[in-house]
Design a protein around this motif. Structure first.
Motif, PDB file in Angstrom:
ATOM      1  N   ALA A 133      13.320   2.223 -13.555  1.00  0.00           N
ATOM      2  CA  ALA A 133      12.550   2.442 -12.336  1.00  0.00           C
ATOM      3  C   ALA A 133      11.184   3.008 -12.716  1.00  0.00           C
ATOM      4  O   ALA A 133      11.093   4.050 -13.372  1.00  0.00           O
ATOM      5  N   VAL A 134      10.143   2.305 -12.318  1.00  0.00           N
ATOM      6  CA  VAL A 134       8.772   2.715 -12.631  1.00  0.00           C
ATOM      7  C   VAL A 134       8.045   3.018 -11.331  1.00  0.00           C
ATOM      8  O   VAL A 134       7.986   2.179 -10.426  1.00  0.00           O
ATOM      9  N   ASN A 135       7.498   4.208 -11.234  1.00  0.00           N
ATOM     10  CA  ASN A 135       6.801   4.653 -10.032  1.00  0.00           C
ATOM     11  C   ASN A 135       5.373   4.109 -10.020  1.00  0.00           C
ATOM     12  O   ASN A 135       4.606   4.357 -10.952  1.00  0.00           O
ATOM     13  N   VAL A 136       5.037   3.357  -8.967  1.00  0.00           N
ATOM     14  CA  VAL A 136       3.746   2.670  -8.895  1.00  0.00           C
ATOM     15  C   VAL A 136       3.049   3.008  -7.582  1.00  0.00           C
ATOM     16  O   VAL A 136       3.696   3.122  -6.536  1.00  0.00           O
ATOM     17  N   SER A 137       1.740   3.169  -7.629  1.00  0.00           N
ATOM     18  CA  SER A 137       0.933   3.405  -6.437  1.00  0.00           C
ATOM     19  C   SER A 137      -0.173   2.371  -6.373  1.00  0.00           C
ATOM     20  O   SER A 137      -0.839   2.102  -7.377  1.00  0.00           O
ATOM     21  N   CYS A 138      -0.374   1.756  -5.194  1.00  0.00           N
ATOM     22  CA  CYS A 138      -1.449   0.779  -5.007  1.00  0.00           C
ATOM     23  C   CYS A 138      -2.176   1.032  -3.695  1.00  0.00           C
ATOM     24  O   CYS A 138      -1.582   1.494  -2.711  1.00  0.00           O
ATOM     25  N   SER A 139      -3.443   0.719  -3.683  1.00  0.00           N
ATOM     26  CA  SER A 139      -4.260   0.844  -2.473  1.00  0.00           C
ATOM     27  C   SER A 139      -5.422  -0.126  -2.565  1.00  0.00           C
ATOM     28  O   SER A 139      -5.749  -0.642  -3.634  1.00  0.00           O
ATOM     29  N   GLY A 140      -6.054  -0.393  -1.425  1.00  0.00           N
ATOM     30  CA  GLY A 140      -7.161  -1.339  -1.399  1.00  0.00           C
ATOM     31  C   GLY A 140      -6.684  -2.759  -1.157  1.00  0.00           C
ATOM     32  O   GLY A 140      -5.489  -3.043  -1.178  1.00  0.00           O
ATOM     33  N   THR A 141      -7.632  -3.643  -0.898  1.00  0.00           N
ATOM     34  CA  THR A 141      -7.335  -5.022  -0.527  1.00  0.00           C
ATOM     35  C   THR A 141      -7.382  -5.960  -1.722  1.00  0.00           C
ATOM     36  O   THR A 141      -8.332  -5.936  -2.516  1.00  0.00           O
ATOM     37  N   LEU A 142      -6.374  -6.792  -1.848  1.00  0.00           N
ATOM     38  CA  LEU A 142      -6.324  -7.789  -2.911  1.00  0.00           C
ATOM     39  C   LEU A 142      -7.263  -8.940  -2.567  1.00  0.00           C
ATOM     40  O   LEU A 142      -7.231  -9.482  -1.471  1.00  0.00           O
ATOM     41  N   SER A 143      -8.117  -9.309  -3.509  1.00  0.00           N
ATOM     42  CA  SER A 143      -9.087 -10.379  -3.300  1.00  0.00           C
ATOM     43  C   SER A 143      -8.925 -11.460  -4.362  1.00  0.00           C
ATOM     44  O   SER A 143      -8.656 -11.167  -5.533  1.00  0.00           O
ATOM     45  N   THR A 152       0.852  -1.187   0.000  1.00  0.00           N
ATOM     46  CA  THR A 152       0.000   0.000   0.000  1.00  0.00           C
ATOM     47  C   THR A 152       0.882   1.230   0.000  1.00  0.00           C
ATOM     48  O   THR A 152       1.845   1.316   0.765  1.00  0.00           O
ATOM     49  N   GLY A 153       0.571   2.160  -0.879  1.00  0.00           N
ATOM     50  CA  GLY A 153       1.371   3.370  -0.977  1.00  0.00           C
ATOM     51  C   GLY A 153       2.045   3.449  -2.338  1.00  0.00           C
ATOM     52  O   GLY A 153       1.597   2.849  -3.313  1.00  0.00           O
ATOM     53  N   THR A 154       3.139   4.201  -2.384  1.00  0.00           N
ATOM     54  CA  THR A 154       3.854   4.422  -3.643  1.00  0.00           C
ATOM     55  C   THR A 154       5.288   3.932  -3.516  1.00  0.00           C
ATOM     56  O   THR A 154       5.952   4.179  -2.512  1.00  0.00           O
ATOM     57  N   LYS A 155       5.743   3.222  -4.524  1.00  0.00           N
ATOM     58  CA  LYS A 155       7.135   2.788  -4.537  1.00  0.00           C
ATOM     59  C   LYS A 155       7.596   2.588  -5.971  1.00  0.00           C
ATOM     60  O   LYS A 155       6.783   2.535  -6.903  1.00  0.00           O
ATOM     61  N   LYS A 156       8.901   2.475  -6.145  1.00  0.00           N
ATOM     62  CA  LYS A 156       9.453   2.253  -7.470  1.00  0.00           C
ATOM     63  C   LYS A 156       9.822   0.785  -7.632  1.00  0.00           C
ATOM     64  O   LYS A 156      10.419   0.184  -6.746  1.00  0.00           O
ATOM     65  N   ILE A 157       9.443   0.244  -8.767  1.00  0.00           N
ATOM     66  CA  ILE A 157       9.786  -1.136  -9.095  1.00  0.00           C
ATOM     67  C   ILE A 157      10.667  -1.143 -10.343  1.00  0.00           C
ATOM     68  O   ILE A 157      10.682  -0.172 -11.106  1.00  0.00           O
ATOM     69  N   GLN A 158      11.399  -2.216 -10.544  1.00  0.00           N
ATOM     70  CA  GLN A 158      12.261  -2.333 -11.710  1.00  0.00           C
ATOM     71  C   GLN A 158      11.559  -3.122 -12.811  1.00  0.00           C
ATOM     72  O   GLN A 158      11.102  -4.241 -12.595  1.00  0.00           O
ATOM     73  N   VAL A 159      11.460  -2.517 -13.970  1.00  0.00           N
ATOM     74  CA  VAL A 159      10.865  -3.178 -15.139  1.00  0.00           C
ATOM     75  C   VAL A 159      11.790  -2.947 -16.326  1.00  0.00           C
ATOM     76  O   VAL A 159      12.027  -1.801 -16.715  1.00  0.00           O
ATOM     77  N   ASN A 160      12.324  -4.027 -16.864  1.00  0.00           N
ATOM     78  CA  ASN A 160      13.223  -3.922 -18.014  1.00  0.00           C
ATOM     79  C   ASN A 160      14.371  -2.941 -17.770  1.00  0.00           C
ATOM     80  O   ASN A 160      14.760  -2.175 -18.668  1.00  0.00           O
TER      81      ASN A 160
END
Length: 296
Positions: free
Chosen positions: A57-67, A46-54
């Motif tokens: 660094a790609v800035n990603v934000s996620c929230s809510g519950t995974l179902s 939950t929140g914003t973080k950078k992930i590595q893709v190819n």
């Protein structure tokens, strides 16, 4: 956010142009069994973080519950907009669903691309993001403007993953041809400036270095699709050429209906280009409806 007619037209037409060619991602690089697909992970952060893709660094934000029983909703903003532009929409949707957004290369806090991008290379970044935030869960993609074009071109090649689509005033599939036809080369004044600026964007002179090309809309399977068009005809207010631009924009929205036999078209009556800001309830209801249908 209100803009001048000239700026609005440039954003709508140029961003749309940028979005038009994005869906042409190649299945050989992103299909199941590829190196990208082999590293799918569920990361319910939950929140914003950078992930590595190819290697980027790609800035990603996620929230809510995974179902297990619901798709992950992924939001794609338009050209020149970062994920922060959709923060309010994401917050509302995440009350009941898992929702993520990201900055494409060249936008927001993500790395810049090394050179010109195509819809295929942009699609590979999207695949890497989906693999990270959704893993093996299905996704619903909701895109605005150029983000909508990217979605519309990406979904047909990723039917195993994309189970629903929402397009909010997406860039039209034939935006390059539209601008060259709607505003002739001998136009003068503001119209000439708009034509030149839009064609420059199409050629890759934009934050994402994305080269925009026209495309035929292909089927993404029998998935739920919602196409939403702006209701305030602001393009028609552009001197001399506006009514034709508005007409072609409307025709382009209807072309996106070819994505699925379950496509539906609607108009956000009180909105200009930024439907999710002008009428957020329209965007929320459409995305929630498609997500619910995709979960069945």
């Amino acid at each position: 956010m209100k803009r001048t007619i000239k700026t609005s037209a440039v954003i709508a037409l140029a961003c749309a142009a940028a979005g038009i060619g994005l869906a042409g991602c190649k299945a050989d690089a992103t299909a199941a069994g590829s190196p990208l697909a082999a590293h799918r992970t569920d990361d319910p952060f939950t929140g914003t973080k950078k992930i590595q893709v190819n290697g980027k660094a790609v800035n990603v934000s996620c929230s809510g519950t995974l179902s297990r029983h619901k798709p992950v909703i992924v939001l794609l903003p338009g050209l020149g907009d970062g994920l922060d532009k959709m923060a309010a929409l994401q917050k509302t949707l995440s009350k009941d669903d898992r929702v993520c957004s990201y900055d494409r290369l060249g936008e927001g806090a993500s790395d810049k691309p090394d050179g010109p991008q195509s819809f295929a290379s942009t699609g590979k970044i999207l695949t890497g993001v989906l693999d990270h935030v959704a893993g093996h869960h299905p996704v619903v993609l909701a895109g605005h403007s150029l983000g909508g074009m990217i979605v519309g071109r990406y979904a047909p090649d990723h039917r195993d993953k994309v189970k629903g689509v929402v397009l909010m005033d997406a860039t039209t599939p034939n935006s390059v041809a539209d601008i060259t036809r709607d505003i002739p080369a001998n136009a003068t004044g503001q119209a000439a400036q708009l034509r030149e600026q839009t064609l420059q964007v199409d050629q890759g002179n934009n934050p994402e270095n994305l080269v925009i090309t026209d495309t035929k809309v292909r089927s993404a399977g029998n998935i739920p699709v919602q196409v939403i068009k702006h209701g305030k005809p602001y393009l028609a207010a552009f001197p001399q050429y506006g009514p034709r631009m508005e007409q072609d924009w409307t025709a382009g929205q209807h072309k996106w209906l070819a994505l699925s036999h379950r496509s539906k078209f609607s108009i956000a009556a009180k909105s200009e280009h930024y439907i999710y800001l002008d009428q957020p309830e329209v965007a929320v209801q459409a995305i929630e409806r498609v997500a619910a249908q995709a979960a069945r």
